[in-house]
Design an enzyme around this catalytic site. Sequence first.
Site, PDB file in Angstrom:
ATOM      1  N   ARG A   1     -12.303 -11.782  -9.397  1.00 16.95           N
ATOM      2  CA  ARG A   1     -11.003 -11.146  -8.606  1.00 16.95           C
ATOM      3  C   ARG A   1     -10.169 -10.641  -9.821  1.00 16.95           C
ATOM      4  NH1 ARG A   1      -7.305 -15.810  -8.067  1.00 16.95           N
ATOM      5  NH2 ARG A   1      -8.431 -16.645  -6.439  1.00 16.95           N
TER       6      ARG A   1
ATOM      7  N   LYS B   1      -6.648   9.360  -1.602  1.00 16.84           N
ATOM      8  CA  LYS B   1      -6.635  10.967  -0.888  1.00 16.84           C
ATOM      9  C   LYS B   1      -8.035  11.171  -2.278  1.00 16.84           C
ATOM     10  CE  LYS B   1      -4.153   9.312   2.281  1.00 16.84           C
ATOM     11  NZ  LYS B   1      -2.663   8.868   1.605  1.00 16.84           N
TER      12      LYS B   1
HETATM   13  C1  PLP Z   1      -2.413   7.432   2.327  1.00 11.10           C
HETATM   14  C2  PLP Z   1      -0.990   7.213   2.238  1.00 11.10           C
HETATM   15  C3  PLP Z   1      -0.131   6.051   0.594  1.00 11.10           C
HETATM   16  C4  PLP Z   1      -1.854   4.996   1.746  1.00 11.10           C
HETATM   17  O1  PLP Z   1      -2.982   4.847   1.506  1.00 11.10           O
HETATM   18  P1  PLP Z   1      -4.169   3.836   2.156  1.00 11.10           P
HETATM   19  O2  PLP Z   1      -5.179   4.056   0.918  1.00 11.10           O
HETATM   20  O3  PLP Z   1      -4.202   4.768   3.365  1.00 11.10           O
HETATM   21  O4  PLP Z   1      -3.692   2.833   2.174  1.00 11.10           O
HETATM   22  C5  PLP Z   1       0.029   5.751   0.441  1.00 11.10           C
HETATM   23  N1  PLP Z   1       0.626   6.683   0.446  1.00 11.10           N
HETATM   24  C6  PLP Z   1       0.515   7.994   0.745  1.00 11.10           C
HETATM   25  C7  PLP Z   1       1.931   9.180   0.091  1.00 11.10           C
HETATM   26  C8  PLP Z   1      -0.676   8.739   1.000  1.00 11.10           C
HETATM   27  O5  PLP Z   1      -0.267   9.752   1.527  1.00 11.10           O
END
Ligand code: PLP
Length: 396
Positions: free
Chosen positions: A59, A211
Amino acid sequence: MSNKMKDKTKIVNAGRSKKWTQGIVNPPIYRASTVVFDSVAQMNSAVKKRQQQELFYGRRGTPTTFAFANAMNDLEGGVGCYVYPCGTAAITAAILAFVKAGDHLLMVDSVYEPTRDFCEQTLKSFGVEVTYYDPLIGKGIKNLIQTNTKVIFLESPGSITMEVQDVPGICDVAHALNPDITVILDNTWASPIHFQPFEHGVDVSVQAATKYVGGHSDVMLGTATANEKSWPVLREKSYLLGQCASPDDITLALRGIRTLDLRLKQHEQNALKVATWLQGRSEVDTLFHPAFESCPGHEFFKRDFVGGNGLFSFSLKQSNPQALTEFLDGMTHFKMGFSWGGFESLVMAYSTMKNSRPNATVALDSPVIRLHIGLEDVDDLIDDLERGFERLNKAL
Ligand SMILES: *Cc1c(COP(=O)(O)O)cnc(C)c1O
Protein backbone atom coordinates in the site's frame (compact mmCIF):
# COMPACT_ATOMS: atom_id res chain seq x y z
CA MET A 1 8.08 30.98 -19.78
CA SER A 2 10.31 28.22 -18.57
CA ASN A 3 13.29 26.88 -20.46
CA LYS A 4 11.76 24.43 -22.99
CA MET A 5 14.96 22.50 -23.66
CA LYS A 6 15.31 21.87 -19.99
CA ASP A 7 11.69 20.73 -19.70
CA LYS A 8 11.97 18.31 -22.61
CA THR A 9 15.04 16.71 -21.13
CA LYS A 10 13.23 16.47 -17.81
CA ILE A 11 10.29 14.70 -19.47
CA VAL A 12 12.65 12.04 -20.84
CA ASN A 13 14.54 11.50 -17.59
CA ALA A 14 11.95 12.06 -14.86
CA GLY A 15 11.63 9.13 -12.44
CA ARG A 16 14.31 7.06 -14.16
CA SER A 17 16.62 6.75 -11.17
CA LYS A 18 18.74 3.60 -11.35
CA LYS A 19 17.35 2.70 -7.95
CA TRP A 20 13.99 2.02 -9.69
CA THR A 21 15.07 0.95 -13.20
CA GLN A 22 18.02 -1.30 -12.33
CA GLY A 23 19.53 0.08 -15.54
CA ILE A 24 16.61 -0.87 -17.81
CA VAL A 25 15.16 2.15 -19.68
CA ASN A 26 11.75 1.78 -18.02
CA PRO A 27 11.26 0.67 -14.41
CA PRO A 28 9.85 -2.86 -14.25
CA ILE A 29 6.28 -3.42 -13.07
CA TYR A 30 6.68 -4.38 -9.43
CA ARG A 31 3.42 -5.87 -8.13
CA ALA A 32 3.37 -6.38 -4.38
CA SER A 33 1.28 -6.75 -1.32
CA THR A 34 3.70 -8.31 1.16
CA VAL A 35 7.31 -7.32 1.47
CA VAL A 36 9.25 -9.95 3.46
CA PHE A 37 12.13 -9.27 5.84
CA ASP A 38 14.85 -11.70 6.90
CA SER A 39 15.65 -10.10 10.20
CA VAL A 40 14.10 -7.95 12.90
CA ALA A 41 16.72 -5.29 12.17
CA GLN A 42 15.74 -5.21 8.47
CA MET A 43 12.06 -4.96 9.35
CA ASN A 44 12.64 -2.19 11.87
CA SER A 45 14.65 -0.26 9.32
CA ALA A 46 11.77 -0.59 6.82
CA VAL A 47 9.30 0.66 9.44
CA LYS A 48 11.52 3.65 10.12
CA LYS A 49 12.00 4.56 6.46
CA ARG A 50 8.51 3.64 5.19
CA GLN A 51 7.63 7.26 4.44
CA GLN A 52 10.77 7.73 2.34
CA GLN A 53 10.20 5.32 -0.54
CA GLU A 54 11.68 2.26 1.14
CA LEU A 55 9.89 -1.07 0.54
CA PHE A 56 7.52 -1.66 3.45
CA TYR A 57 4.12 -2.92 2.33
CA GLY A 58 2.33 -2.79 -1.06
CA ARG A 59 0.00 0.00 0.00
CA ARG A 60 2.98 2.33 0.50
CA GLY A 61 3.99 1.62 -3.10
CA THR A 62 6.61 -0.32 -5.02
CA PRO A 63 9.53 0.97 -7.13
CA THR A 64 7.04 1.39 -10.02
CA THR A 65 4.96 3.74 -7.86
CA PHE A 66 8.04 5.58 -6.62
CA ALA A 67 9.37 6.10 -10.16
CA PHE A 68 6.06 7.62 -11.31
CA ALA A 69 5.62 9.70 -8.15
CA ASN A 70 9.13 11.08 -8.54
CA ALA A 71 8.56 11.80 -12.23
CA MET A 72 5.33 13.72 -11.54
CA ASN A 73 6.97 15.50 -8.62
CA ASP A 74 9.90 16.60 -10.85
CA LEU A 75 7.52 17.89 -13.51
CA GLU A 76 5.20 19.74 -11.12
CA GLY A 77 8.13 21.07 -9.09
CA GLY A 78 6.94 19.90 -5.65
CA VAL A 79 8.49 18.17 -2.66
CA GLY A 80 6.48 14.94 -2.78
CA CYS A 81 3.76 13.26 -4.86
CA TYR A 82 1.09 10.74 -3.84
CA VAL A 83 -0.50 8.44 -6.43
CA TYR A 84 -4.25 7.63 -6.39
CA PRO A 85 -6.44 5.26 -8.41
CA CYS A 86 -8.11 8.20 -10.24
CA GLY A 87 -8.20 11.98 -10.37
CA THR A 88 -11.32 12.19 -8.22
CA ALA A 89 -9.62 10.15 -5.48
CA ALA A 90 -6.70 12.59 -5.59
CA ILE A 91 -9.08 15.55 -5.23
CA THR A 92 -11.11 14.13 -2.34
CA ALA A 93 -8.03 12.89 -0.45
CA ALA A 94 -6.26 16.23 -0.89
CA ILE A 95 -9.30 18.10 0.48
CA LEU A 96 -9.87 15.65 3.35
CA ALA A 97 -6.23 15.97 4.39
CA PHE A 98 -6.74 19.65 5.26
CA VAL A 99 -10.31 20.09 6.57
CA LYS A 100 -12.17 18.89 9.63
CA ALA A 101 -15.62 19.52 11.13
CA GLY A 102 -16.20 23.23 11.74
CA ASP A 103 -13.76 24.33 9.03
CA HIS A 104 -14.60 26.41 5.97
CA LEU A 105 -13.68 25.63 2.36
CA LEU A 106 -13.73 28.07 -0.56
CA MET A 107 -14.56 26.23 -3.77
CA VAL A 108 -14.40 27.72 -7.26
CA ASP A 109 -17.85 27.89 -8.86
CA SER A 110 -16.64 26.53 -12.23
CA VAL A 111 -15.24 23.35 -10.66
CA TYR A 112 -15.43 19.84 -12.17
CA GLU A 113 -18.89 18.53 -11.31
CA PRO A 114 -17.87 15.47 -9.20
CA THR A 115 -15.72 17.78 -7.03
CA ARG A 116 -18.80 19.93 -6.44
CA ASP A 117 -20.90 16.82 -5.70
CA PHE A 118 -18.29 15.72 -3.14
CA CYS A 119 -18.65 19.09 -1.39
CA GLU A 120 -22.45 18.90 -1.42
CA GLN A 121 -22.88 15.24 -0.52
CA THR A 122 -19.87 14.41 1.64
CA LEU A 123 -18.11 17.48 3.03
CA LYS A 124 -21.31 19.21 4.17
CA SER A 125 -22.45 16.08 6.00
CA PHE A 126 -19.06 16.04 7.77
CA GLY A 127 -19.74 19.55 9.09
CA VAL A 128 -17.46 21.38 6.66
CA GLU A 129 -18.85 24.71 5.47
CA VAL A 130 -18.50 25.33 1.72
CA THR A 131 -18.71 28.66 -0.12
CA TYR A 132 -18.54 28.77 -3.92
CA TYR A 133 -16.69 31.76 -5.37
CA ASP A 134 -16.60 33.45 -8.77
CA PRO A 135 -13.66 32.03 -10.78
CA LEU A 136 -12.72 35.60 -11.77
CA ILE A 137 -12.68 36.87 -8.17
CA GLY A 138 -8.86 37.19 -8.07
CA LYS A 139 -7.60 39.12 -5.05
CA GLY A 140 -11.21 39.81 -4.10
CA ILE A 141 -11.12 36.36 -2.47
CA LYS A 142 -9.88 38.31 0.56
CA ASN A 143 -13.47 39.27 1.43
CA LEU A 144 -14.60 35.62 1.53
CA ILE A 145 -11.83 34.29 3.77
CA GLN A 146 -13.12 33.55 7.27
CA THR A 147 -11.17 32.82 10.44
CA ASN A 148 -12.04 29.12 9.97
CA THR A 149 -11.14 28.99 6.24
CA LYS A 150 -8.66 26.12 5.85
CA VAL A 151 -8.71 25.31 2.13
CA ILE A 152 -9.13 27.35 -1.05
CA PHE A 153 -9.71 25.10 -4.04
CA LEU A 154 -8.97 26.29 -7.58
CA GLU A 155 -9.43 24.76 -10.99
CA SER A 156 -8.00 26.74 -13.88
CA PRO A 157 -9.30 26.89 -16.51
CA GLY A 158 -12.71 25.95 -15.13
CA SER A 159 -14.53 22.84 -16.31
CA ILE A 160 -16.60 23.42 -19.46
CA THR A 161 -16.76 27.25 -19.21
CA MET A 162 -12.95 27.59 -19.14
CA GLU A 163 -12.56 30.68 -16.91
CA VAL A 164 -8.84 31.17 -16.23
CA GLN A 165 -8.12 32.11 -12.62
CA ASP A 166 -5.64 34.62 -11.18
CA VAL A 167 -3.83 31.82 -9.32
CA PRO A 168 -0.90 33.87 -7.94
CA GLY A 169 -3.28 36.68 -6.92
CA ILE A 170 -5.46 34.29 -4.91
CA CYS A 171 -2.45 32.50 -3.36
CA ASP A 172 -0.77 35.78 -2.33
CA VAL A 173 -3.87 37.18 -0.65
CA ALA A 174 -4.71 33.89 1.10
CA HIS A 175 -1.23 33.23 2.45
CA ALA A 176 -0.76 36.84 3.55
CA LEU A 177 -3.98 36.65 5.57
CA ASN A 178 -3.31 33.20 7.00
CA PRO A 179 -0.20 31.14 6.14
CA ASP A 180 -2.00 27.99 7.35
CA ILE A 181 -4.54 28.10 4.52
CA THR A 182 -3.87 25.31 2.02
CA VAL A 183 -4.40 26.32 -1.60
CA ILE A 184 -5.22 23.27 -3.74
CA LEU A 185 -5.25 23.55 -7.54
CA ASP A 186 -6.78 21.07 -9.98
CA ASN A 187 -4.03 21.45 -12.60
CA THR A 188 -5.35 18.77 -14.96
CA TRP A 189 -6.04 21.01 -17.96
CA ALA A 190 -2.53 22.46 -18.17
CA SER A 191 -0.75 19.30 -17.03
CA PRO A 192 2.46 19.96 -15.09
CA ILE A 193 4.28 21.10 -18.22
CA HIS A 194 2.03 24.01 -19.20
CA PHE A 195 1.44 25.47 -15.74
CA GLN A 196 3.93 25.35 -12.89
CA PRO A 197 1.75 25.33 -9.76
CA PHE A 198 4.36 25.94 -7.08
CA GLU A 199 5.97 28.88 -8.91
CA HIS A 200 2.54 30.51 -8.71
CA GLY A 201 2.08 29.96 -4.97
CA VAL A 202 -0.07 26.81 -4.84
CA ASP A 203 0.40 24.37 -1.91
CA VAL A 204 -1.05 21.18 -3.46
CA SER A 205 -1.44 20.45 -7.19
CA VAL A 206 -3.82 17.73 -8.34
CA GLN A 207 -3.72 15.90 -11.67
CA ALA A 208 -6.26 13.57 -13.18
CA ALA A 209 -3.47 11.55 -14.83
CA THR A 210 -6.36 9.78 -16.54
CA LYS A 211 -6.30 12.69 -19.00
CA TYR A 212 -3.16 13.93 -20.84
CA VAL A 213 -0.57 12.22 -18.63
CA GLY A 214 -1.96 8.78 -19.53
CA GLY A 215 -2.96 10.23 -22.87
CA HIS A 216 -4.45 7.10 -24.46
CA SER A 217 -7.88 6.68 -22.80
CA ASP A 218 -6.87 3.37 -21.24
CA VAL A 219 -5.99 4.20 -17.64
CA MET A 220 -7.56 5.79 -14.55
CA LEU A 221 -5.02 7.48 -12.28
CA GLY A 222 -4.55 10.59 -10.14
CA THR A 223 -1.74 12.43 -8.38
CA ALA A 224 -1.44 15.12 -5.75
CA THR A 225 1.90 16.89 -5.44
CA ALA A 226 2.67 19.13 -2.48
CA ASN A 227 5.14 21.73 -1.26
CA GLU A 228 7.24 21.34 1.89
CA LYS A 229 4.53 22.66 4.22
CA SER A 230 1.75 20.37 2.95
CA TRP A 231 3.53 17.18 1.94
CA PRO A 232 3.78 15.30 5.29
CA VAL A 233 0.07 15.85 6.04
CA LEU A 234 -1.05 14.99 2.51
CA ARG A 235 1.08 11.84 2.43
CA GLU A 236 0.00 10.42 5.78
CA LYS A 237 -3.71 11.34 5.51
CA SER A 238 -3.88 9.84 2.02
CA TYR A 239 -2.21 6.67 3.28
CA LEU A 240 -4.70 6.43 6.15
CA LEU A 241 -7.56 6.69 3.67
CA GLY A 242 -6.16 3.54 2.06
CA GLN A 243 -5.24 5.23 -1.20
CA CYS A 244 -2.96 3.30 -3.51
CA ALA A 245 -2.82 2.58 -7.24
CA SER A 246 -2.02 -0.44 -9.40
CA PRO A 247 1.55 -0.66 -10.73
CA ASP A 248 0.14 -1.83 -14.08
CA ASP A 249 -1.83 1.41 -14.44
CA ILE A 250 1.10 3.45 -13.18
CA THR A 251 3.34 1.98 -15.89
CA LEU A 252 0.94 3.19 -18.58
CA ALA A 253 0.95 6.70 -17.11
CA LEU A 254 4.75 6.68 -16.85
CA ARG A 255 4.90 5.77 -20.54
CA GLY A 256 2.48 8.59 -21.29
CA ILE A 257 4.77 11.15 -19.66
CA ARG A 258 7.49 10.62 -22.26
CA THR A 259 5.35 11.96 -25.11
CA LEU A 260 3.32 14.46 -23.08
CA ASP A 261 5.04 17.52 -24.51
CA LEU A 262 4.81 16.30 -28.12
CA ARG A 263 1.17 15.31 -27.81
CA LEU A 264 0.15 18.53 -26.08
CA LYS A 265 1.77 20.61 -28.81
CA GLN A 266 -0.12 18.76 -31.54
CA HIS A 267 -3.42 18.86 -29.61
CA GLU A 268 -2.86 22.59 -29.07
CA GLN A 269 -2.08 23.31 -32.74
CA ASN A 270 -5.07 21.31 -33.98
CA ALA A 271 -7.38 22.96 -31.45
CA LEU A 272 -6.21 26.47 -32.39
CA LYS A 273 -7.07 25.74 -36.03
CA VAL A 274 -10.52 24.39 -35.17
CA ALA A 275 -11.20 27.26 -32.76
CA THR A 276 -10.15 29.86 -35.35
CA TRP A 277 -12.51 28.23 -37.85
CA LEU A 278 -15.34 28.20 -35.29
CA GLN A 279 -14.79 31.90 -34.59
CA GLY A 280 -15.85 32.64 -38.15
CA ARG A 281 -19.03 30.56 -37.97
CA SER A 282 -22.37 32.34 -37.65
CA GLU A 283 -23.73 29.55 -35.38
CA VAL A 284 -21.10 30.27 -32.70
CA ASP A 285 -21.85 32.82 -30.02
CA THR A 286 -18.80 32.86 -27.71
CA LEU A 287 -15.58 30.91 -27.93
CA PHE A 288 -14.33 29.73 -24.53
CA HIS A 289 -10.73 28.95 -25.42
CA PRO A 290 -8.09 30.36 -23.06
CA ALA A 291 -5.88 31.52 -25.96
CA PHE A 292 -8.71 33.71 -27.32
CA GLU A 293 -9.69 37.11 -25.95
CA SER A 294 -13.33 36.06 -25.63
CA CYS A 295 -12.37 33.60 -22.86
CA PRO A 296 -12.87 35.01 -19.35
CA GLY A 297 -9.47 35.30 -17.69
CA HIS A 298 -7.58 35.22 -21.04
CA GLU A 299 -5.05 37.71 -19.61
CA PHE A 300 -4.07 35.22 -16.88
CA PHE A 301 -3.60 32.50 -19.48
CA LYS A 302 -1.21 34.78 -21.39
CA ARG A 303 0.63 35.73 -18.21
CA ASP A 304 0.94 32.36 -16.44
CA PHE A 305 0.68 29.43 -18.89
CA VAL A 306 3.37 27.97 -21.12
CA GLY A 307 0.85 26.53 -23.58
CA GLY A 308 -2.60 25.10 -24.17
CA ASN A 309 -4.09 21.82 -25.34
CA GLY A 310 -7.03 20.33 -27.23
CA LEU A 311 -9.88 21.09 -24.83
CA PHE A 312 -12.15 24.14 -25.23
CA SER A 313 -15.81 25.11 -25.50
CA PHE A 314 -18.13 27.41 -27.37
CA SER A 315 -21.72 28.52 -26.98
CA LEU A 316 -24.36 28.38 -29.69
CA LYS A 317 -26.38 31.41 -30.75
CA GLN A 318 -29.42 29.33 -31.46
CA SER A 319 -30.48 25.79 -30.77
CA ASN A 320 -33.19 23.51 -29.50
CA PRO A 321 -32.93 20.02 -28.00
CA GLN A 322 -33.74 18.31 -31.31
CA ALA A 323 -31.20 20.37 -33.27
CA LEU A 324 -28.54 19.68 -30.65
CA THR A 325 -29.26 15.95 -30.85
CA GLU A 326 -29.00 16.02 -34.66
CA PHE A 327 -25.66 17.85 -34.35
CA LEU A 328 -24.28 15.24 -31.93
CA ASP A 329 -25.74 12.05 -33.39
CA GLY A 330 -24.32 12.37 -36.89
CA MET A 331 -20.67 12.91 -35.96
CA THR A 332 -18.02 10.73 -37.60
CA HIS A 333 -14.93 11.68 -35.59
CA PHE A 334 -16.32 13.51 -32.56
CA LYS A 335 -17.79 10.86 -30.27
CA MET A 336 -19.46 11.65 -26.95
CA GLY A 337 -17.53 10.61 -23.85
CA PHE A 338 -17.11 11.75 -20.23
CA SER A 339 -13.42 12.35 -20.40
CA TRP A 340 -10.69 13.84 -22.58
CA GLY A 341 -6.91 13.92 -22.95
CA GLY A 342 -6.62 10.81 -25.14
CA PHE A 343 -5.55 10.86 -28.80
CA GLU A 344 -9.16 10.91 -30.05
CA SER A 345 -11.58 13.78 -30.58
CA LEU A 346 -14.64 14.12 -28.35
CA VAL A 347 -17.75 16.29 -28.10
CA MET A 348 -20.12 17.03 -25.23
CA ALA A 349 -23.10 19.38 -25.04
CA TYR A 350 -24.26 21.09 -21.86
CA SER A 351 -27.68 22.62 -22.30
CA THR A 352 -28.62 23.46 -18.71
CA MET A 353 -25.86 24.47 -16.34
CA LYS A 354 -27.56 27.41 -14.72
CA ASN A 355 -28.83 25.51 -11.71
CA SER A 356 -25.51 23.98 -10.73
CA ARG A 357 -23.67 27.30 -11.04
CA PRO A 358 -25.63 30.04 -9.32
CA ASN A 359 -22.70 32.50 -9.47
CA ALA A 360 -21.72 31.86 -13.08
CA THR A 361 -19.97 34.74 -14.81
CA VAL A 362 -20.44 33.14 -18.20
CA ALA A 363 -23.92 33.25 -19.75
CA LEU A 364 -25.18 29.71 -19.44
CA ASP A 365 -28.65 30.09 -20.85
CA SER A 366 -27.45 29.04 -24.32
CA PRO A 367 -26.06 25.53 -24.80
CA VAL A 368 -22.31 25.11 -24.40
CA ILE A 369 -20.49 22.57 -26.55
CA ARG A 370 -17.16 21.26 -25.36
CA LEU A 371 -14.72 19.78 -27.82
CA HIS A 372 -11.63 17.73 -27.26
CA ILE A 373 -9.51 18.04 -30.37
CA GLY A 374 -7.55 14.86 -30.93
CA LEU A 375 -4.61 13.97 -33.15
CA GLU A 376 -6.65 13.33 -36.32
CA ASP A 377 -6.11 15.49 -39.41
CA VAL A 378 -7.67 18.88 -38.64
CA ASP A 379 -9.37 19.10 -42.05
CA ASP A 380 -11.34 15.93 -41.28
CA LEU A 381 -12.40 17.38 -37.93
CA ILE A 382 -13.51 20.71 -39.41
CA ASP A 383 -15.41 18.83 -42.11
CA ASP A 384 -17.18 16.80 -39.40
CA LEU A 385 -18.19 19.98 -37.55
CA GLU A 386 -19.31 21.69 -40.75
CA ARG A 387 -21.71 18.83 -41.50
CA GLY A 388 -22.82 18.99 -37.86
CA PHE A 389 -23.78 22.64 -38.27
CA GLU A 390 -25.71 21.78 -41.45
CA ARG A 391 -27.78 19.25 -39.47
CA LEU A 392 -28.23 21.73 -36.63
CA ASN A 393 -29.41 24.53 -38.92
CA LYS A 394 -31.84 22.23 -40.70
CA ALA A 395 -33.49 21.34 -37.40
CA LEU A 396 -33.81 24.92 -36.06
C1 PLP B 1 -11.48 14.09 -15.35
C2 PLP B 1 -11.17 15.14 -14.36
C3 PLP B 1 -11.05 14.81 -13.03
C4 PLP B 1 -11.31 13.43 -12.48
O1 PLP B 1 -10.42 12.47 -12.94
P1 PLP B 1 -10.84 10.92 -12.91
O2 PLP B 1 -9.55 10.23 -13.13
O3 PLP B 1 -11.83 10.74 -14.01
O4 PLP B 1 -11.43 10.63 -11.58
C5 PLP B 1 -10.74 15.82 -12.15
N1 PLP B 1 -10.55 17.09 -12.58
C6 PLP B 1 -10.67 17.43 -13.85
C7 PLP B 1 -10.45 18.84 -14.25
C8 PLP B 1 -11.00 16.48 -14.80
O5 PLP B 1 -11.14 16.84 -16.07
